[in-house]
Each structure stands twice: as C-alpha cells, then as structure tokens.
Design a protein around this motif. Structure first.
Motif, PDB file in Angstrom:
ATOM      1  N   VAL A 195       0.902  -1.064  -0.123  1.00  0.00           N
ATOM      2  CA  VAL A 195       0.080   0.004  -0.035  1.00  0.00           C
ATOM      3  C   VAL A 195       1.019   1.200  -0.010  1.00  0.00           C
ATOM      4  CG1 VAL A 195      -1.719   1.251   1.328  1.00  0.00           C
ATOM      5  CG2 VAL A 195      -1.731  -1.267   1.373  1.00  0.00           C
ATOM      6  N   THR A 196       2.052   1.351   0.524  1.00  0.00           N
ATOM      7  CA  THR A 196       2.839   2.393   0.642  1.00  0.00           C
ATOM      8  C   THR A 196       3.163   3.178  -0.607  1.00  0.00           C
ATOM      9  OG1 THR A 196       4.006   1.551   2.877  1.00  0.00           O
ATOM     10  CG2 THR A 196       5.174   3.128   1.719  1.00  0.00           C
ATOM     11  N   PRO A 197       3.454   2.605  -1.534  1.00  0.00           N
ATOM     12  CA  PRO A 197       3.724   3.358  -2.841  1.00  0.00           C
ATOM     13  C   PRO A 197       2.542   3.927  -3.375  1.00  0.00           C
ATOM     14  CG  PRO A 197       4.552   0.978  -3.020  1.00  0.00           C
ATOM     15  CD  PRO A 197       3.681   1.205  -1.670  1.00  0.00           C
ATOM     16  N   TYR A 198       1.270   3.964  -2.797  1.00  0.00           N
ATOM     17  CA  TYR A 198       0.274   4.725  -3.227  1.00  0.00           C
ATOM     18  C   TYR A 198       0.029   5.568  -2.485  1.00  0.00           C
ATOM     19  CZ  TYR A 198      -0.471   0.562  -6.363  1.00  0.00           C
ATOM     20  OH  TYR A 198      -0.327  -0.402  -7.442  1.00  0.00           O
ATOM     21  N   ARG A 199       0.515   6.052  -1.284  1.00  0.00           N
ATOM     22  CA  ARG A 199       0.384   6.998  -0.652  1.00  0.00           C
ATOM     23  C   ARG A 199       1.118   8.392  -1.277  1.00  0.00           C
ATOM     24  NH1 ARG A 199       1.703   5.164   4.354  1.00  0.00           N
ATOM     25  NH2 ARG A 199       3.813   6.171   4.122  1.00  0.00           N
ATOM     26  N   LYS A 200       0.435   9.442  -1.565  1.00  0.00           N
ATOM     27  CA  LYS A 200       1.067  10.615  -2.177  1.00  0.00           C
ATOM     28  C   LYS A 200       1.750  11.543  -1.516  1.00  0.00           C
ATOM     29  CE  LYS A 200      -2.920  11.166  -4.217  1.00  0.00           C
ATOM     30  NZ  LYS A 200      -3.906  11.709  -5.181  1.00  0.00           N
ATOM     31  N   ASN A 201       1.106  11.556  -0.095  1.00  0.00           N
ATOM     32  CA  ASN A 201       1.724  12.960   0.513  1.00  0.00           C
ATOM     33  C   ASN A 201       2.159  12.167   1.996  1.00  0.00           C
ATOM     34  OD1 ASN A 201       0.963  14.950  -1.058  1.00  0.00           O
ATOM     35  ND2 ASN A 201      -1.185  14.527  -0.677  1.00  0.00           N
ATOM     36  N   GLY A 202       2.223  12.951   2.955  1.00  0.00           N
ATOM     37  CA  GLY A 202       2.785  12.627   4.217  1.00  0.00           C
ATOM     38  C   GLY A 202       1.931  11.627   4.975  1.00  0.00           C
ATOM     39  N   LYS A 203       2.445  10.722   5.946  1.00  0.00           N
ATOM     40  CA  LYS A 203       1.555   9.668   6.391  1.00  0.00           C
ATOM     41  C   LYS A 203       0.546  10.457   7.649  1.00  0.00           C
ATOM     42  CE  LYS A 203       1.752   5.308   9.070  1.00  0.00           C
ATOM     43  NZ  LYS A 203       0.703   4.762   8.362  1.00  0.00           N
ATOM     44  N   ASN A 204      -0.684  10.138   7.276  1.00  0.00           N
ATOM     45  CA  ASN A 204      -1.782  10.376   8.120  1.00  0.00           C
ATOM     46  C   ASN A 204      -2.912   9.519   7.944  1.00  0.00           C
ATOM     47  OD1 ASN A 204      -3.398  11.650   6.264  1.00  0.00           O
ATOM     48  ND2 ASN A 204      -2.172  13.403   6.536  1.00  0.00           N
ATOM     49  N   ASP A 205      -3.922   9.417   8.738  1.00  0.00           N
ATOM     50  CA  ASP A 205      -5.012   8.611   8.695  1.00  0.00           C
ATOM     51  C   ASP A 205      -5.763   8.640   7.182  1.00  0.00           C
ATOM     52  OD1 ASP A 205      -4.398   7.593  10.883  1.00  0.00           O
ATOM     53  OD2 ASP A 205      -6.286   8.414  12.023  1.00  0.00           O
ATOM     54  N   ALA A 206      -6.036  10.035   6.831  1.00  0.00           N
ATOM     55  CA  ALA A 206      -6.574  10.246   5.592  1.00  0.00           C
ATOM     56  C   ALA A 206      -5.861   9.924   4.189  1.00  0.00           C
ATOM     57  CB  ALA A 206      -7.035  11.720   5.576  1.00  0.00           C
ATOM     58  N   ASN A 207      -4.386  10.020   4.437  1.00  0.00           N
ATOM     59  CA  ASN A 207      -3.796   9.789   3.483  1.00  0.00           C
ATOM     60  C   ASN A 207      -3.555   8.200   3.194  1.00  0.00           C
ATOM     61  OD1 ASN A 207      -3.354  12.484   2.772  1.00  0.00           O
ATOM     62  ND2 ASN A 207      -1.353  12.503   3.640  1.00  0.00           N
ATOM     63  N   ASP A 208      -3.591   7.636   4.266  1.00  0.00           N
ATOM     64  CA  ASP A 208      -3.420   6.305   4.303  1.00  0.00           C
ATOM     65  C   ASP A 208      -4.674   5.552   3.720  1.00  0.00           C
ATOM     66  OD1 ASP A 208      -1.207   5.990   5.479  1.00  0.00           O
ATOM     67  OD2 ASP A 208      -1.577   5.674   7.494  1.00  0.00           O
ATOM     68  N   ALA A 209      -5.949   6.041   4.138  1.00  0.00           N
ATOM     69  CA  ALA A 209      -7.225   5.485   3.613  1.00  0.00           C
ATOM     70  C   ALA A 209      -7.221   5.594   2.082  1.00  0.00           C
ATOM     71  CB  ALA A 209      -8.276   5.987   3.998  1.00  0.00           C
ATOM     72  N   GLU A 210      -6.695   6.819   1.610  1.00  0.00           N
ATOM     73  CA  GLU A 210      -6.704   7.128   0.152  1.00  0.00           C
ATOM     74  C   GLU A 210      -5.932   6.139  -0.600  1.00  0.00           C
ATOM     75  OE1 GLU A 210      -5.865  10.648  -3.129  1.00  0.00           O
ATOM     76  OE2 GLU A 210      -5.288  10.996  -0.944  1.00  0.00           O
ATOM     77  N   ALA A 211      -4.631   5.960  -0.052  1.00  0.00           N
ATOM     78  CA  ALA A 211      -3.683   5.007  -0.701  1.00  0.00           C
ATOM     79  C   ALA A 211      -4.192   3.480  -0.651  1.00  0.00           C
ATOM     80  CB  ALA A 211      -2.607   5.012  -0.040  1.00  0.00           C
ATOM     81  N   ILE A 212      -4.907   3.166   0.394  1.00  0.00           N
ATOM     82  CA  ILE A 212      -5.591   2.018   0.533  1.00  0.00           C
ATOM     83  C   ILE A 212      -6.814   1.678  -0.548  1.00  0.00           C
ATOM     84  CG2 ILE A 212      -6.999   0.278   1.841  1.00  0.00           C
ATOM     85  CD1 ILE A 212      -5.761   1.555   4.382  1.00  0.00           C
ATOM     86  N   CYS A 213      -7.280   2.686  -0.741  1.00  0.00           N
ATOM     87  CA  CYS A 213      -8.438   2.780  -1.683  1.00  0.00           C
ATOM     88  C   CYS A 213      -7.954   2.740  -3.131  1.00  0.00           C
ATOM     89  CB  CYS A 213      -9.368   4.180  -1.568  1.00  0.00           C
ATOM     90  SG  CYS A 213     -10.836   4.202  -2.892  1.00  0.00           S
ATOM     91  N   GLU A 214      -6.808   3.230  -3.490  1.00  0.00           N
ATOM     92  CA  GLU A 214      -6.256   3.161  -4.582  1.00  0.00           C
ATOM     93  C   GLU A 214      -5.498   2.046  -5.088  1.00  0.00           C
ATOM     94  OE1 GLU A 214      -4.994   4.431  -8.489  1.00  0.00           O
ATOM     95  OE2 GLU A 214      -6.273   5.425  -6.941  1.00  0.00           O
ATOM     96  N   ALA A 215      -4.942   1.338  -3.852  1.00  0.00           N
ATOM     97  CA  ALA A 215      -4.122  -0.054  -3.913  1.00  0.00           C
ATOM     98  C   ALA A 215      -5.187  -1.209  -4.259  1.00  0.00           C
ATOM     99  CB  ALA A 215      -3.295  -0.444  -2.857  1.00  0.00           C
ATOM    100  N   VAL A 216      -6.129  -1.145  -3.580  1.00  0.00           N
ATOM    101  CA  VAL A 216      -7.115  -2.216  -3.789  1.00  0.00           C
ATOM    102  C   VAL A 216      -8.115  -2.410  -5.150  1.00  0.00           C
ATOM    103  CG1 VAL A 216      -9.313  -1.249  -2.917  1.00  0.00           C
ATOM    104  CG2 VAL A 216      -9.027  -3.592  -2.144  1.00  0.00           C
ATOM    105  N   GLY A 217      -7.732  -1.293  -5.781  1.00  0.00           N
ATOM    106  CA  GLY A 217      -8.380  -1.433  -7.050  1.00  0.00           C
ATOM    107  C   GLY A 217      -7.417  -1.765  -8.353  1.00  0.00           C
TER     108      GLY A 217
END
Length: 336
Positions: free
Chosen positions: A79-101
């Motif tokens: 999931v980490t490569p899909y996180r665009k900005n700094g690590k926080n809950d909102a950015n983590d959820a966005e990265a998870i949403c991108e990765a699962v697709g």
C-alpha cells in the motif's frame, strides 16, 4: 455517482474512510469512531473495500463481508507506494483505496474464526519456546561464570543440571539454588509446550487437509495445521509459484538491461510458515540421503552443486508448490 471502492484505515478507536466512484473521483472522506463502523457500512451500498492486513483486520473483514461487501486485505508494504503525501489517517485510507483497485495486487486470505483460534495455539506455543530458549541461554551464561561450559543442545544442559543436583559438580550454594529455580521454570515451560503440541497433533488428526499435507516429507502436525489455518483452500493464489513467492521462498531479482541477476530469497510473507517449511526440509533431507527416487536424487544433486542451506530452501519452495496444488485440487500427495 455511487461509491464503488472504499479504503478503510483501521485503528483501535478512530477509523478513516475514503471512497471513490466508478471514475476514480473522490466522493467520500469520513472519520468514524469504533462503535460507528458496523452501523455505517451496514447502510452503505455493496462495494469493494480494502484494508491493510494488520491487527484485527481479519475480524473487520469478516464483519463487513456479512453485509455483502467484497473485502480484501493487503500487506502494508504493497500500500505504501500509493500514498502520495505525508503519513496520516486520511492519506493512508486514500492509498488503500487506490491499491485495492489495482488488477495485479496481491491479497491476503481472510481467516475464519476457527483458523485464528488454531493460530492462537501456535502463537502461544512459539512464545513458550522462545521463553524456554531465553531461560536456557541464561542458565548457560550463569554456569559459564563459574567455569562450566555447556555444549549445544538441551540434552547437554539437562546432563549438567543433573550433575549439579547430584553434587558431581560444585557451585556456591546461592548460585546453585538460583540456577535450580531457573531450571525448574524451564521444565515447566517444557511441559506446557508439550501440552500445546499434543493439542496441535489432535487438531491435525481431525483436519482432512492437514492429514494429506503431513504425507509430504518434512511436513508434520505443526506445519500442516499452520498452513491450513493461514492459507485455507489456497485459491487466492493463481499458482504454486505465486504461493512460494508469497512465502518469500523465491530469489530477489537485480535485473537490468536484459541481464538477469538473482540473489537470496526475498523473505517476504509469513515468517513463521517459511521457517517451519525450511526447518522441515532440513529434517527431511537427512532421511532422504542415499535414496534413489527422483526427489531424493534431485536434492542430492542440489547439495553437490551448492550447499545444504540452499538445497533446504529449494526443497521448501518445491514443497510449497506441492502444498498449493494439494490444497486447491484436494488431491493426495504423490511421490515424484
């Protein structure tokens, strides 16, 4: 538009939700408390939900699947490569949403409650074994302070402790009493670990897939029950090679410019399963020495060309492919 994909960042009390529509446009960003999660997703239209595989992720996956959602777990490092900005809950959820697709994403099998219960027994046994090793090392170190060197192996340690008890070896009274207390604790851990192993053996005898897997050289009750509980029917993996790669038994690649360079194994995936398989093959290799069947000759040729550790890992990878085929197809083990 309707939500088609959701990334759910889970924690103990605060959960972050990120949802997108069919075009990938963000249409949902929401923070939920723990009591709100199930109520919220019960009302949400059925969609694909991604969660990082971590503590309690299997519980949440099972609960959300009851509402009809397609829930998939992913290793955090995917999931980490899909996180665009700094690590926080909102950015983590966005990265998870991108990765699962992503169509080529690798997912973690969702465990049932029964499988997690079996693995709880395995984890408890592993803790006891690690504590036993720590105590034995402490005893060896203390004996070494008095000039008593204990050779490798629990049998040698028990022999020295018997000699201390009978007076064949002399120690100051206080040191003797202290070391004896540590040894008694180690023996109690031995007894409890043996009890757990008996329970695991009973579980293996009651499990049809585990009984089939135990026919493979180097696979005993502990390895078989751990594999069945962790992997299930194995259908989440497309091939035995993918399963072996998931276990971290395949080589790292350092390839560029058309030149292929392979290194050591990746050591990804479940450390415990990989360790059990490799230790099992080391034991099996001793019994295979001198045999003339195809598999034994293949191992002997590997040992001749490289060394025992390399041959053990290669045999573990081969066994992993066999295990995948047996779990997916429900077949019996056939000696190659």
């Amino acid at each position: 538009m309707a939500i088609v994909r959701v990334g759910l960042d889970i924690a103990k009390q605060v959960f972050q939700v990120h949802g997108v529509d069919g075009h990938g446009k963000t249409i949902l960003q929401k923070t939920l408390s723990r009591p709100q999660v199930l109520t919220y997703f019960a009302r949400l239209p059925v969609c694909l939900i991604g969660i990082e595989a971590c503590s309690s992720s299997h519980y949440w996956a099972r609960e959300l699947r009851r509402f009809g959602h397609d829930v998939r777990l992913m290793a955090p490092h995917f999931v980490t490569p899909y996180r665009k900005n700094g690590k926080n809950d909102a950015n983590d959820a966005e990265a998870i949403c991108e990765a699962v697709g992503r169509p080529n994403m690798r997912f973690v099998p969702v465990k049932t409650e029964e499988a997690q219960a079996v693995l709880t027994l395995h984890r408890a046994r592993e803790l006891l074994v690690s504590e036993r090793v720590a105590l034995s090392n402490q005893i060896r170190g203390l004996l070494g302070e008095f000039g008593i060197a204990v050779a490798t192996g629990m049998a040698k340690l028990r022999q020295v402790m018997t000699e201390l008890h009978t007076g064949a070896r002399a120690l100051p009274l206080l040191a003797k009493e202290t070391i004896a207390e540590l040894y008694e604790r180690m023996l109690s851990l031995d007894s409890k670990a043996a009890e757990y192993e008996r329970k695991i053996a009973m579980l293996a005898a009651q499990s049809e897939p585990a009984k089939r897997l135990m026919k493979i050289e180097g696979v005993g009750p502990i390895t078989a029950t751990a594999l069945v509980a962790s992997v299930g029917d194995g259908k989440l993996f497309r091939s035995g090679r993918e399963f072996a790669a998931w276990l971290g038994l395949t080589p790292k690649q350092y390839s560029s410019g058309g030149k292929s360079r392979l290194g050591g194994i990746t050591k990804r995936g479940d450390v415990r399963l990989r360790t059990l398989l490799i230790h099992g093959t080391r034991s099996a290799m001793r019994s295979m020495a001198g045999k003339t069947d195809h598999k034994s000759r293949w191992v002997a040729e590997l040992q001749r060309r490289s060394c025992n550790p390399v041959a053990a890992v290669a045999l573990a990878a081969r066994n992993a492919r066999t295990i995948w085929a047996m779990l997916v197809r429900g077949t019996e083990y056939r000696v190659a």
